[in-house]
Design a protein around this motif. Sequence first.
Motif, PDB file in Angstrom:
ATOM      1  N   LEU A   1       0.833  -1.207   0.000  1.00  0.00           N
ATOM      2  CA  LEU A   1       0.000   0.000   0.000  1.00  0.00           C
ATOM      3  C   LEU A   1       0.862   1.248   0.000  1.00  0.00           C
ATOM      4  N   SER A   2       1.938   1.237   0.796  1.00  0.00           N
ATOM      5  CA  SER A   2       2.815   2.393   0.862  1.00  0.00           C
ATOM      6  C   SER A   2       3.421   2.709  -0.504  1.00  0.00           C
ATOM      7  N   GLY A   3       3.820   1.659  -1.230  1.00  0.00           N
ATOM      8  CA  GLY A   3       4.386   1.871  -2.550  1.00  0.00           C
ATOM      9  C   GLY A   3       3.384   2.478  -3.516  1.00  0.00           C
ATOM     10  N   MET A   4       2.135   2.020  -3.454  1.00  0.00           N
ATOM     11  CA  MET A   4       1.094   2.580  -4.325  1.00  0.00           C
ATOM     12  C   MET A   4       0.817   4.041  -3.973  1.00  0.00           C
ATOM     13  N   LEU A   5       0.787   4.333  -2.674  1.00  0.00           N
ATOM     14  CA  LEU A   5       0.467   5.685  -2.248  1.00  0.00           C
ATOM     15  C   LEU A   5       1.560   6.681  -2.627  1.00  0.00           C
ATOM     16  N   GLN A   6       2.819   6.245  -2.550  1.00  0.00           N
ATOM     17  CA  GLN A   6       3.875   7.184  -2.905  1.00  0.00           C
ATOM     18  C   GLN A   6       3.832   7.537  -4.393  1.00  0.00           C
ATOM     19  N   TRP A   7       3.422   6.569  -5.224  1.00  0.00           N
ATOM     20  CA  TRP A   7       3.265   6.885  -6.650  1.00  0.00           C
ATOM     21  C   TRP A   7       2.042   7.765  -6.882  1.00  0.00           C
ATOM     22  N   LEU A   8       0.976   7.551  -6.107  1.00  0.00           N
ATOM     23  CA  LEU A   8      -0.223   8.375  -6.243  1.00  0.00           C
ATOM     24  C   LEU A   8       0.076   9.820  -5.869  1.00  0.00           C
ATOM     25  N   VAL A   9       0.820  10.034  -4.782  1.00  0.00           N
ATOM     26  CA  VAL A   9       1.166  11.384  -4.362  1.00  0.00           C
ATOM     27  C   VAL A   9       2.069  12.055  -5.396  1.00  0.00           C
ATOM     28  N   SER A  10       3.026  11.302  -5.926  1.00  0.00           N
ATOM     29  CA  SER A  10       3.894  11.872  -6.964  1.00  0.00           C
ATOM     30  C   SER A  10       3.094  12.241  -8.212  1.00  0.00           C
ATOM     31  N   LEU A  11       2.128  11.377  -8.570  1.00  0.00           N
ATOM     32  CA  LEU A  11       1.266  11.683  -9.714  1.00  0.00           C
ATOM     33  C   LEU A  11       0.430  12.927  -9.433  1.00  0.00           C
ATOM     34  N   ALA A  12      -0.003  13.091  -8.185  1.00  0.00           N
ATOM     35  CA  ALA A  12      -0.768  14.285  -7.817  1.00  0.00           C
ATOM     36  C   ALA A  12       0.086  15.544  -7.957  1.00  0.00           C
ATOM     37  N   VAL A  13       1.370  15.455  -7.578  1.00  0.00           N
ATOM     38  CA  VAL A  13       2.272  16.602  -7.748  1.00  0.00           C
ATOM     39  C   VAL A  13       2.384  16.969  -9.221  1.00  0.00           C
ATOM     40  N   VAL A  14       2.615  15.968 -10.059  1.00  0.00           N
ATOM     41  CA  VAL A  14       2.735  16.215 -11.507  1.00  0.00           C
ATOM     42  C   VAL A  14       1.434  16.795 -12.061  1.00  0.00           C
ATOM     43  N   THR A  15       0.304  16.257 -11.618  1.00  0.00           N
ATOM     44  CA  THR A  15      -1.000  16.754 -12.089  1.00  0.00           C
ATOM     45  C   THR A  15      -1.183  18.221 -11.728  1.00  0.00           C
ATOM     46  N   GLU A  16      -0.796  18.591 -10.520  1.00  0.00           N
ATOM     47  CA  GLU A  16      -0.928  19.990 -10.112  1.00  0.00           C
ATOM     48  C   GLU A  16       0.006  20.894 -10.921  1.00  0.00           C
ATOM     49  N   LEU A  17       1.209  20.433 -11.204  1.00  0.00           N
ATOM     50  CA  LEU A  17       2.127  21.245 -12.017  1.00  0.00           C
ATOM     51  C   LEU A  17       1.574  21.433 -13.432  1.00  0.00           C
ATOM     52  N   VAL A  18       0.976  20.386 -13.985  1.00  0.00           N
ATOM     53  CA  VAL A  18       0.341  20.511 -15.304  1.00  0.00           C
ATOM     54  C   VAL A  18      -0.842  21.471 -15.229  1.00  0.00           C
ATOM     55  N   ALA A  19      -1.625  21.382 -14.157  1.00  0.00           N
ATOM     56  CA  ALA A  19      -2.778  22.275 -13.983  1.00  0.00           C
ATOM     57  C   ALA A  19      -2.339  23.727 -13.912  1.00  0.00           C
ATOM     58  N   ILE A  20      -1.209  23.974 -13.245  1.00  0.00           N
ATOM     59  CA  ILE A  20      -0.684  25.341 -13.161  1.00  0.00           C
ATOM     60  C   ILE A  20      -0.316  25.843 -14.552  1.00  0.00           C
ATOM     61  N   CYS A  21       0.366  25.004 -15.325  1.00  0.00           N
ATOM     62  CA  CYS A  21       0.770  25.416 -16.678  1.00  0.00           C
ATOM     63  C   CYS A  21      -0.440  25.670 -17.577  1.00  0.00           C
ATOM     64  N   LEU A  22      -1.503  24.865 -17.399  1.00  0.00           N
ATOM     65  CA  LEU A  22      -2.712  25.007 -18.218  1.00  0.00           C
ATOM     66  C   LEU A  22      -3.702  26.014 -17.633  1.00  0.00           C
ATOM     67  N   GLU A  23      -3.409  26.504 -16.429  1.00  0.00           N
ATOM     68  CA  GLU A  23      -4.308  27.421 -15.713  1.00  0.00           C
ATOM     69  C   GLU A  23      -5.701  26.810 -15.568  1.00  0.00           C
ATOM     70  N   SER A  24      -5.718  25.540 -15.194  1.00  0.00           N
ATOM     71  CA  SER A  24      -6.981  24.814 -15.052  1.00  0.00           C
ATOM     72  C   SER A  24      -7.260  24.535 -13.575  1.00  0.00           C
ATOM     73  N   ARG A  25      -8.233  25.239 -13.026  1.00  0.00           N
ATOM     74  CA  ARG A  25      -8.578  24.999 -11.622  1.00  0.00           C
ATOM     75  C   ARG A  25      -9.251  23.639 -11.451  1.00  0.00           C
ATOM     76  N   GLU A  26      -9.978  23.196 -12.470  1.00  0.00           N
ATOM     77  CA  GLU A  26     -10.642  21.892 -12.371  1.00  0.00           C
ATOM     78  C   GLU A  26      -9.614  20.764 -12.260  1.00  0.00           C
TER      79      GLU A  26
END
Length: 454
Positions: A2-27
């Motif tokens: 579970l810990s291994g899955m969660l660390q990848w999920l959190v990293s994916l969330a970081v990347v998603t937020e960085l993409v959202a910032i670049c796209l200026e997408s609040r959604e």
Amino acid sequence: MLSGMLQWLVSLAVVTELVAICLESRELSAVAGVMFVSAFLAGAGRLQGYARMLLVIALLVLGGFAWRGSLDAGQLLKAASDAAFYSAFLGSLGMMQCLVRRFEVLRRIHDVLLGGKPILLYPKYALVSCGVATVLSFGMMNLLCGSLSETLRERGISGESRLQWLRSVLISALRGFALVPLVAPTSVAVAILTRELPQLSWSQLLPFGLVAALLMVLIGWVLEQRRFRKVSSERIAVEGWLPGTGRLLALILVVFTVMAGLVATTGFKVSVAAMLSVPTVTLLYMLSQERALMPVLKEGAGQVWAMQNEMAIFAASAILGVALSAVIPADALAGLVATGGGVFLVAVVGMLMLPMFSMIGIIPITVLSVQAGLLPQLVAEGMDLLPVAVALVIGFSLAMMLSPFGPSVMLLSRFGQISRWVVAFRWNGLFALIALPVLLVLTALVAWLAPALT
């Protein structure tokens, strides 16, 4: 598993937020926020008690207000988006910690800093700690606290002598770390204020933050120089440059150059530019050393997950900030900001709230998130923004030293095996009592000058 899955999920969330910032997408940013919160809840058993409690309280408050109809869909979207932004802010900047084990100069940083004249040791530690923390964030406290504990153990320094080392070296490092909100674009305090107030920039805060930082270094220097003289007789100082120093400085220069380029070409705030440049440069450097993608990604994901407690606290604070500021009446402070005296009063109250609430367990990012949510309405009513913003970053800085529940004090306490109450109050109490009147005078000066500066 579970810990291994969660660390990848959190990293994916970081990347998603960085993409959202670049796209200026609040959604898309809100999606990242849901990913962060889901990961923290799924791994709640691995969180420290304070982080777990704050996250649960934040979600209960948000859900309660939404059920009562006090929050609309837009405010819920903002809560999720802010949670993603502040979690990703810490996670992306924390990637610099991956460089520590690759540079000898960082592993032997105390031997480097203890070189030179004893009288200069306090300002050297404070200023270098601040500089390192601008890129390592909480990783700086891990670096300095962990390496000092190891150094003392290797040299057999114990008893009263060990306590003197801890108090001299680590308290100067903590105070240097607390200068980051005053001078660095990578501070979460600057990120919160500039995100809520687009008309505010880091460059506007910097001149006054520099003055406040220099005053605080001067006060600490007077208080600590005699103690540093005692520990200097037991040091093993490194004279000259250790291998890798030039490469490390060049790498940091690249980070700040990329940041400057992003600000100049995209119009991003400096804090956002830091979120994009730090992980990018760090991962590229790691890849150049390892020559293999998966080990680099695994190490990066592991480093992000190692900050799960701090990230959960940041996410919960963002959610509380949106929820509480949304239900405070918009006219609660109406009329106060119409005069210079009223602006100064708001600035002083805002400044003092941060350390006072921190002392009873409400960490400064939570308080600042609520305060920042109220500022746009006050600015719309004609308030001079600069004095209040300067006062808030000063208050945030003081709160970082005086909060026995704050991550920096808790790290120092854990590594030094010293009570966090001793660190926050006995070691920093006199410093705060001396610094506070001086900083209030500076705030009054900013309030007086503000009309001429706007």
